[in-house]
Design an enzyme around this catalytic site. Structure first.
Site, PDB file in Angstrom:
ATOM      1  N   CYS A 157       4.258  -4.915  15.823  1.00 50.19           N
ATOM      2  CA  CYS A 157       3.556  -4.003  16.739  1.00 50.19           C
ATOM      3  C   CYS A 157       2.088  -4.438  16.788  1.00 50.19           C
ATOM      4  CB  CYS A 157       3.657  -2.562  16.241  1.00 50.19           C
ATOM      5  SG  CYS A 157       5.352  -2.027  15.956  1.00 50.19           S
ATOM      6  N   GLU A 195       0.820  -1.212   0.000  1.00 54.71           N
ATOM      7  CA  GLU A 195       0.000   0.000   0.000  1.00 54.71           C
ATOM      8  C   GLU A 195       0.847   1.252   0.000  1.00 54.71           C
ATOM      9  OE1 GLU A 195      -3.341  -1.715   2.961  1.00 54.71           O
ATOM     10  OE2 GLU A 195      -3.105   0.460   2.947  1.00 54.71           O
ATOM     11  N   CYS A 207       5.636  -7.077   7.632  1.00 51.63           N
ATOM     12  CA  CYS A 207       6.551  -6.563   8.653  1.00 51.63           C
ATOM     13  C   CYS A 207       6.720  -7.584   9.771  1.00 51.63           C
ATOM     14  CB  CYS A 207       6.047  -5.247   9.227  1.00 51.63           C
ATOM     15  SG  CYS A 207       7.282  -4.461  10.291  1.00 51.63           S
ATOM     16  N   CYS A 227       3.028   8.654   1.128  1.00 53.96           N
ATOM     17  CA  CYS A 227       3.505   7.690   2.120  1.00 53.96           C
ATOM     18  C   CYS A 227       3.828   6.373   1.405  1.00 53.96           C
ATOM     19  CB  CYS A 227       2.407   7.502   3.176  1.00 53.96           C
ATOM     20  SG  CYS A 227       2.793   6.245   4.395  1.00 53.96           S
ATOM     21  N   CYS A 256      -1.747   2.191   7.652  1.00 52.88           N
ATOM     22  CA  CYS A 256      -1.329   1.607   6.384  1.00 52.88           C
ATOM     23  C   CYS A 256      -1.238   0.092   6.551  1.00 52.88           C
ATOM     24  CB  CYS A 256       0.014   2.187   5.962  1.00 52.88           C
ATOM     25  SG  CYS A 256       0.260   2.023   4.211  1.00 52.88           S
ATOM     26  N   CYS A 265      -0.941  -2.694  14.803  1.00 55.93           N
ATOM     27  CA  CYS A 265      -0.705  -2.463  13.378  1.00 55.93           C
ATOM     28  C   CYS A 265      -1.164  -3.657  12.541  1.00 55.93           C
ATOM     29  CB  CYS A 265       0.787  -2.205  13.180  1.00 55.93           C
ATOM     30  SG  CYS A 265       1.282  -2.196  11.454  1.00 55.93           S
TER      31      CYS A 265
HETATM   32  S1  SF4 Z   1       3.936  -0.168  12.963  1.00 61.23           S
HETATM   33 FE1  SF4 Z   1       3.532  -1.963  11.662  1.00 61.23          FE
HETATM   34  S2  SF4 Z   1       4.753  -1.658   9.836  1.00 61.23           S
HETATM   35 FE2  SF4 Z   1       5.561  -0.245  11.410  1.00 61.23          FE
HETATM   36  S3  SF4 Z   1       7.195  -1.410  12.438  1.00 61.23           S
HETATM   37 FE3  SF4 Z   1       5.340  -1.816  13.612  1.00 61.23          FE
HETATM   38  S4  SF4 Z   1       4.494  -3.719  12.727  1.00 61.23           S
HETATM   39 FE4  SF4 Z   1       5.981  -2.888  11.267  1.00 61.23          FE
END
Ligand code: SF4
Length: 358
Positions: free
Chosen positions: A123, A99, A119, A112, A340, A126
């Site tokens: 987190c 994205e 990832c 962005c 995102c 997210c």
């Molecule tokens: S916020 Fe999401 S994309 Fe960014 S580092 Fe954490 S898990 Fe990865």
């Protein structure tokens, strides 16, 4: 560790400026032709040799036999949100989905970009983290997101900001990120590019040593180690106190504060006492806080909620009274960037449901 897919034939957008010149040298002469090709790529961002109309047709054909200029293919663009923001979902050569986000902001526009097709940082607030690791994006895949949006919206480059705040942790894709920045710099100055990280200490130190540093944004999200570990497991690897020490050593660039990103979660980190603790944590840093009210998603823990507006106001006011500069993203549309990965997450979830016969 994410694996980068090889591209075959060579995509010229995967090369930084010096490597591009070296790759073109056996095929292209005189030198002014190389400069023309570089301008078509790095300033105009074309994705075909045929678009290079001042380059002889035979040379364009030769280039097309040896190289490619392919970009990710756009598969979906959302309707504009209330502030005009739009998400762009694209597919890569291996079928991965990523994205990017177009965000008009008055006179200026921010784009962005994603740096990974997933990832591994995990987190818990997210959606990209929820769906797990994905490979590093190549420079051509990052540049392609940028040029595709720039072309679509015809934004003059002097009015553009670029933020690496989409899917993925850019500092875990450091070499490709640096190649991408080197290619963008003739068009977008370092002070108009921001790299957002979850706090990858070796990457921050490497960035500090780089002479054309972009702006730095750090996703902090909690004022103490314990709570940060709960929502950002990367804290166990790169502890908060060490991260703050590294940030305090980070070279101060004039008029370029570090941005402290702070996703506000109702009842978790949004109390006035949390604002006081955050102000204490970042004391001594040339930094401002970007408060981002949480954007709910069905894939994320149900206890995570966006705070009420009054709680957001109290948090922000307390920070301001503590002497901290703060911006808050109130618009739902603008939260699009903080969230995102949601569009891709929706697509993955729909695909899984369809495979289950739901
Ligand atoms: S916020 Fe999401 S994309 Fe960014 S580092 Fe954490 S898990 Fe990865």
């Amino acid at each position: 560790m994410p694996v980068t897919m090889p591209s075959d034939p060579l995509n010229l957008y995967d090369l930084g400026p010096a490597a591009l010149d070296a790759a073109l040298a056996p095929v292209v002469s005189p030198l002014f032709r190389v400069k023309q090709i570089r301008e078509w790529m790095h300033v105009r961002g074309v994705d075909s040799f045929d678009a290079m109309t001042n380059v002889p047709k035979e040379l364009r054909a030769q280039l097309a036999q040896r190289f490619t200029l392919a970009f990710p293919q756009v598969v979906e663009v959302t309707e504009p949100a209330n502030d005009g923001s739009r998400k762009v979902l694209s597919t890569l050569g291996d079928g991965s989905r990523i994205e990017s986000v177009y965000m008009p902001m008055g006179e200026r526009t921010s784009i962005c970009l994603s740096s990974q097709a997933g990832c591994a940082v995990g987190c818990t607030f997210c959606v990209t983290g929820f769906f797990g690791a994905g490979r590093n994006l190549t420079p051509s895949e990052m540049l392609g997101q940028f040029f595709t949006i720039q072309h679509e919206h015809q934004v003059p480059s002097e009015l553009l900001n670029v933020v690496f705040m989409g899917m993925g942790e850019p500092l875990l894709n450091f070499d490709h990120l640096m190649t991408t920045l080197d290619t963008l710099y003739p068009t977008i100055a370092p002070k108009r590019i921001t790299v957002s990280t979850s706090g990858i200490i070796p990457g921050i130190e490497a960035l500090a040593a780089y002479d054309r540093r972009p702006n730095l944004a750090i996703s902090i999200n909690a004022p103490d180690r314990k709570r940060r570990e709960e929502i950002m497991p990367i804290t166990t690897k790169y502890p908060l106190d060490e991260l703050m020490a590294v940030l305090k050593r980070y070279p101060a660039d004039k008029h370029r504060e570090i941005t402290i990103e702070y996703v506000l979660l109702a009842g978790f980190n949004d109390a006035p006492s949390d604002a006081v603790a955050l102000a204490r944590l970042i004391r001594g840093l040339d930094a401002k806080v970007n408060a981002i009210p949480f954007n709910a998603d069905p894939n994320l823990p149900s206890w995570m909620k966006r705070p009420a507006d009054a709680a957001i106001d109290r948090f922000v006011d307390t920070l301001v009274h503590s002497g901290v500069g703060v911006t808050v993203r109130r618009s739902k549309g603008r939260d699009i960037a903080a969230a995102c990965g949601q569009l891709r997450g929706k697509e993955i979830a729909t695909g899984r449901a369809a495979r289950r016969g739901a």
